[in-house]
Design a protein around this motif. Structure first.
Motif, mmCIF file in Angstrom:
data_model
loop_
_atom_site.group_PDB
_atom_site.id
_atom_site.type_symbol
_atom_site.label_atom_id
_atom_site.label_comp_id
_atom_site.label_asym_id
_atom_site.label_seq_id
_atom_site.Cartn_x
_atom_site.Cartn_y
_atom_site.Cartn_z
ATOM 1 N N HIS A 1 0.838 -1.203 0.000
ATOM 2 C CA HIS A 1 0.000 0.000 0.000
ATOM 3 C C HIS A 1 0.877 1.260 0.000
ATOM 4 O O HIS A 1 0.567 2.238 -0.679
ATOM 5 N N TYR B 1 -2.822 3.779 9.078
ATOM 6 C CA TYR B 1 -3.497 2.759 8.288
ATOM 7 C C TYR B 1 -4.782 2.338 8.986
ATOM 8 O O TYR B 1 -4.937 2.505 10.196
ATOM 9 N N GLN C 1 -8.834 -0.015 7.937
ATOM 10 C CA GLN C 1 -9.636 -0.719 6.944
ATOM 11 C C GLN C 1 -10.610 0.280 6.336
ATOM 12 O O GLN C 1 -11.291 0.994 7.066
ATOM 13 N N LYS C 2 -10.669 0.353 5.010
ATOM 14 C CA LYS C 2 -11.616 1.271 4.362
ATOM 15 C C LYS C 2 -12.853 0.461 3.984
ATOM 16 O O LYS C 2 -12.936 -0.137 2.924
ATOM 17 N N SER D 1 -9.526 -5.003 3.855
ATOM 18 C CA SER D 1 -9.541 -3.773 3.051
ATOM 19 C C SER D 1 -8.583 -2.720 3.589
ATOM 20 O O SER D 1 -8.918 -1.539 3.650
ATOM 21 N N THR D 2 -7.405 -3.143 3.987
ATOM 22 C CA THR D 2 -6.444 -2.201 4.554
ATOM 23 C C THR D 2 -6.065 -1.137 3.543
ATOM 24 O O THR D 2 -5.887 -1.411 2.362
ATOM 25 N N GLY D 3 -5.945 0.075 4.040
ATOM 26 C CA GLY D 3 -5.479 1.176 3.217
ATOM 27 C C GLY D 3 -4.561 2.067 4.035
ATOM 28 O O GLY D 3 -4.659 2.121 5.261
ATOM 29 N N ARG E 1 -4.945 1.725 -1.563
ATOM 30 C CA ARG E 1 -5.202 0.315 -1.264
ATOM 31 C C ARG E 1 -4.823 -0.523 -2.471
ATOM 32 O O ARG E 1 -5.430 -0.411 -3.528
ATOM 33 N N TYR F 1 -5.760 -1.643 -8.077
ATOM 34 C CA TYR F 1 -5.670 -0.914 -6.820
ATOM 35 C C TYR F 1 -6.767 0.127 -6.748
ATOM 36 O O TYR F 1 -7.468 0.395 -7.730
#
Length: 143
Positions: free
Chosen positions: A29, A48, A50-51, A60-62, A75, A82
């Motif tokens: 990311h 960071y 989750q979105k 959904s890590t961003g 992400r 991406y």
């Protein structure tokens, strides 16, 4: 320090302080985020989360970064492609904080949508709110 070093330092510090925040594949990311920064952009704050809208979805890590020009969320997808979001100060309306039993949420209200960041350590919520809100207000004042 260049943006890569700043980002690495910011994320490492965030991870050490708020280890209950869920995040995966941070290097992938981060690489994506750095590719999308303009030459004159400097990272001011990064974390960071989750979105997504659900605390149960942990895939959904961003990486969220506030630069001297905008707020960005990167992400990298596991298979192909991406997602990259860019929020300029004129698009930013408000930021809301929701705290639960273990994790909290940050809800960023923009002109077009609500961006929900979940699975954030409760102890990180105040810092994120202060950093993002103050940076976006400064950017609005500059424009």
């Amino acid at each position: 320090m260049n943006n890569e070093e700043i980002l690495r330092s910011q994320l490492s510090s965030f991870k050490d302080k708020y280890h209950f925040t869920i995040g995966w594949r941070l290097k992938k990311h981060s690489k994506l985020l750095l590719e999308h920064l303009h030459d004159d952009e400097v990272i001011r704050y990064a974390f960071y989360a989750q979105k997504n809208n659900s605390s149960l979805d942990v895939t959904s890590t961003g990486i969220v970064a506030v630069t001297n020009k905008r707020l960005v969320i990167a992400r990298d997808r596991v298979v192909i492609g991406y997602f990259f979001d860019s929020i300029t100060a004129d698009m930013f309306n408000d930021l809301k904080v929701r705290s639960g039993i273990i994790w909290g949420k940050i809800i960023i209200d923009t002109i077009n949508e609500l961006i929900v960041l979940t699975n954030i350590s409760k102890s990180a919520l105040q810092e994120i709110e202060e950093e993002v809100t103050s940076a976006m207000l400064e950017l609005k004042d500059e424009n």
